[in-house]
Design an enzyme around this catalytic site. Structure first.
Site, PDB file in Angstrom:
ATOM      1  N   ASP A  15       0.869  -1.184   0.000  1.00  0.00           N
ATOM      2  CA  ASP A  15       0.000   0.000   0.000  1.00  0.00           C
ATOM      3  C   ASP A  15       0.901   1.228   0.000  1.00  0.00           C
ATOM      4  O   ASP A  15       1.674   1.436   0.936  1.00  0.00           O
ATOM      5  CB  ASP A  15      -0.863  -0.049   1.276  1.00  0.00           C
ATOM      6  CG  ASP A  15      -1.714   1.190   1.462  1.00  0.00           C
ATOM      7  OD1 ASP A  15      -2.566   1.175   2.363  1.00  0.00           O
ATOM      8  OD2 ASP A  15      -1.515   2.177   0.731  1.00  0.00           O
ATOM      9  N   ASP A  39      -5.901   7.163  -5.368  1.00  0.00           N
ATOM     10  CA  ASP A  39      -6.225   8.580  -5.078  1.00  0.00           C
ATOM     11  C   ASP A  39      -7.024   8.653  -3.774  1.00  0.00           C
ATOM     12  O   ASP A  39      -6.703   9.431  -2.858  1.00  0.00           O
ATOM     13  CB  ASP A  39      -7.051   9.130  -6.255  1.00  0.00           C
ATOM     14  CG  ASP A  39      -7.158  10.651  -6.256  1.00  0.00           C
ATOM     15  OD1 ASP A  39      -7.890  11.187  -7.112  1.00  0.00           O
ATOM     16  OD2 ASP A  39      -6.512  11.306  -5.408  1.00  0.00           O
ATOM     17  N   SER A 122      -2.667   4.674 -14.172  1.00  0.00           N
ATOM     18  CA  SER A 122      -3.635   4.444 -15.258  1.00  0.00           C
ATOM     19  C   SER A 122      -4.073   2.998 -15.446  1.00  0.00           C
ATOM     20  O   SER A 122      -4.930   2.736 -16.300  1.00  0.00           O
ATOM     21  CB  SER A 122      -3.087   4.938 -16.619  1.00  0.00           C
ATOM     22  OG  SER A 122      -3.269   6.329 -16.746  1.00  0.00           O
ATOM     23  N   THR A 123      -3.508   2.053 -14.695  1.00  0.00           N
ATOM     24  CA  THR A 123      -3.828   0.635 -14.959  1.00  0.00           C
ATOM     25  C   THR A 123      -5.019   0.148 -14.152  1.00  0.00           C
ATOM     26  O   THR A 123      -5.352  -1.041 -14.191  1.00  0.00           O
ATOM     27  CB  THR A 123      -2.616  -0.275 -14.645  1.00  0.00           C
ATOM     28  OG1 THR A 123      -2.315  -0.174 -13.242  1.00  0.00           O
ATOM     29  CG2 THR A 123      -1.406   0.127 -15.473  1.00  0.00           C
ATOM     30  N   GLY A 124      -5.668   1.022 -13.413  1.00  0.00           N
ATOM     31  CA  GLY A 124      -6.875   0.631 -12.673  1.00  0.00           C
ATOM     32  C   GLY A 124      -8.107   1.161 -13.386  1.00  0.00           C
ATOM     33  O   GLY A 124      -8.444   0.709 -14.493  1.00  0.00           O
ATOM     34  N   TYR A 126      -8.522   3.656 -15.089  1.00  0.00           N
ATOM     35  CA  TYR A 126      -8.285   4.210 -16.429  1.00  0.00           C
ATOM     36  C   TYR A 126      -7.949   3.150 -17.472  1.00  0.00           C
ATOM     37  O   TYR A 126      -7.679   3.468 -18.624  1.00  0.00           O
ATOM     38  CB  TYR A 126      -7.197   5.299 -16.363  1.00  0.00           C
ATOM     39  CG  TYR A 126      -7.697   6.634 -15.821  1.00  0.00           C
ATOM     40  CD1 TYR A 126      -9.024   6.792 -15.423  1.00  0.00           C
ATOM     41  CD2 TYR A 126      -6.861   7.727 -15.714  1.00  0.00           C
ATOM     42  CE1 TYR A 126      -9.489   7.997 -14.925  1.00  0.00           C
ATOM     43  CE2 TYR A 126      -7.313   8.951 -15.225  1.00  0.00           C
ATOM     44  CZ  TYR A 126      -8.636   9.075 -14.831  1.00  0.00           C
ATOM     45  OH  TYR A 126      -9.099  10.276 -14.348  1.00  0.00           O
TER      46      TYR A 126
HETATM   47  N1  APR Z   1      -1.327   1.593  -3.008  1.00  0.00           N
HETATM   48  C1  APR Z   1      -0.751   1.306  -4.201  1.00  0.00           C
HETATM   49  N2  APR Z   1      -1.450   1.072  -5.327  1.00  0.00           N
HETATM   50  C2  APR Z   1      -2.792   1.137  -5.235  1.00  0.00           C
HETATM   51  C3  APR Z   1      -3.482   1.436  -4.035  1.00  0.00           C
HETATM   52  C4  APR Z   1      -2.687   1.657  -2.887  1.00  0.00           C
HETATM   53  N3  APR Z   1      -3.230   1.952  -1.693  1.00  0.00           N
HETATM   54  N4  APR Z   1      -4.829   1.414  -4.286  1.00  0.00           N
HETATM   55  C5  APR Z   1      -4.962   1.103  -5.592  1.00  0.00           C
HETATM   56  N5  APR Z   1      -3.752   0.926  -6.168  1.00  0.00           N
HETATM   57  C6  APR Z   1      -3.409   0.546  -7.534  1.00  0.00           C
HETATM   58  C7  APR Z   1      -4.498  -0.113  -8.355  1.00  0.00           C
HETATM   59  O1  APR Z   1      -4.626  -1.474  -7.987  1.00  0.00           O
HETATM   60  C8  APR Z   1      -3.894   0.059  -9.741  1.00  0.00           C
HETATM   61  O2  APR Z   1      -2.912  -0.940  -9.963  1.00  0.00           O
HETATM   62  O3  APR Z   1      -3.117   1.721  -8.260  1.00  0.00           O
HETATM   63  C9  APR Z   1      -3.192   1.410  -9.649  1.00  0.00           C
HETATM   64  C10 APR Z   1      -3.929   2.555 -10.345  1.00  0.00           C
HETATM   65  O4  APR Z   1      -5.336   2.343 -10.217  1.00  0.00           O
HETATM   66  P1  APR Z   1      -6.338   3.581  -9.888  1.00  0.00           P
HETATM   67  O5  APR Z   1      -6.126   3.996  -8.482  1.00  0.00           O
HETATM   68  O6  APR Z   1      -7.689   3.136 -10.312  1.00  0.00           O
HETATM   69  O7  APR Z   1      -5.803   4.771 -10.807  1.00  0.00           O
HETATM   70  P2  APR Z   1      -5.985   5.018 -12.383  1.00  0.00           P
HETATM   71  O8  APR Z   1      -6.192   3.767 -13.145  1.00  0.00           O
HETATM   72  O9  APR Z   1      -4.835   5.912 -12.737  1.00  0.00           O
HETATM   73  O10 APR Z   1      -7.356   5.836 -12.442  1.00  0.00           O
HETATM   74  C11 APR Z   1      -7.356   7.133 -11.892  1.00  0.00           C
HETATM   75  O11 APR Z   1      -9.285   6.724 -10.560  1.00  0.00           O
HETATM   76  O12 APR Z   1      -9.267   6.936  -8.286  1.00  0.00           O
HETATM   77  C12 APR Z   1      -9.628   7.573  -9.461  1.00  0.00           C
HETATM   78  O13 APR Z   1      -9.419   9.910  -8.958  1.00  0.00           O
HETATM   79  C13 APR Z   1      -8.832   8.838  -9.668  1.00  0.00           C
HETATM   80  O14 APR Z   1     -10.163   9.494 -11.541  1.00  0.00           O
HETATM   81  C14 APR Z   1      -8.913   8.966 -11.149  1.00  0.00           C
HETATM   82  C15 APR Z   1      -8.804   7.523 -11.629  1.00  0.00           C
END
Ligand code: APR
Length: 176
Positions: A15, A39, A122-124, A126
């Site tokens: 985390d 985020d 961006s891999t979540g 997005y």
């Molecule tokens: N620590 C590390 N990595 C994390 C954590 C954490 N606590 N929580 C989630 N992740 C990982 C996810 O599993 C993924 O691999 O971060 C990566 C990015 O995923 P997202 O958080 O969904 O970010 P992204 O794909 O860039 O999308 C951004 O999502 O949360 C909203 O406000 C944000 O609109 C924006 C969008």
């Protein structure tokens, strides 16, 4: 040189809000007003002062980075960057993602952060394809570290085994 460069890279599962580094990178959106995923986790852990500061910044274009304090986080700084939303790859998503890594590293140098942690931008939500994103992250970081000596350690913090394995597999390909 390559070995030395590789020593400046770390890949861990965990985390990012618990990372005791100078700066952690947030995968934000263009409003910088928080969201889900990493985020949401960063804003929850940093506390309400983080949102007060990001509100004053007033947003961030995709591919760019903005720095705030870390407040209740172990990290002194949060570098907010906005990754591209994947829409198939013909909207310059690769370039925009590379910009996120380069601009976040540049922001770290500006505030004197020697240690930095990245999530997998961006891999979540997005939906950027993971293996493609991981290679962009490692290649961009490698070329930055070749030219910069301020940043001593870049740690890729993987939230789950799939992301961790993707980074491990790509590391030797990019750094050897
Ligand atoms: N620590 C590390 N990595 C994390 C954590 C954490 N606590 N929580 C989630 N992740 C990982 C996810 O599993 C993924 O691999 O971060 C990566 C990015 O995923 P997202 O958080 O969904 O970010 P992204 O794909 O860039 O999308 C951004 O999502 O949360 C909203 O406000 C944000 O609109 C924006 C969008």
């Amino acid at each position: 040189m390559a070995t030395e460069l590789k020593d400046r890279i770390g890949i861990v599962e965990g985390d990012i809000t618990t990372m005791d580094v100078d700066a952690i990178v947030n995968a934000a959106n263009t409003t910088l007003l928080g969201g889900g995923g990493v985020d949401g986790a960063i804003h929850r852990a940093a506390g309400p002062e983080l949102l007060e500061e990001t509100r004053r910044i007033g947003g961030c274009p995709t591919g760019e980075a903005r720095v705030t304090k870390g407040y209740r986080l172990p990290a002194k700084w949060v570098i907010h960057t906005v990754g591209p939303i994947w829409t198939g790859g013909d909207k310059h998503e690769d370039v925009l993602l590379a910009n996120c890594y380069r601009n976040s590293l540049g922001a770290a140098v500006e505030v004197g952060a020697a240690t930095l942690a990245f999530p997998s931008i961006s891999t979540g939500a997005y939906r950027f394809p993971l293996e493609r994103a991981v290679r962009i992250a490692l290649k961009e970081t490698k070329s930055f570290l070749e030219a910069d000596q301020t940043v001593q350690k870049v740690i890729f913090v993987c939230f789950g085994g799939e992301v961790y394995r993707a980074y491990q597999e790509a590391l030797d390909e990019v750094f050897d």
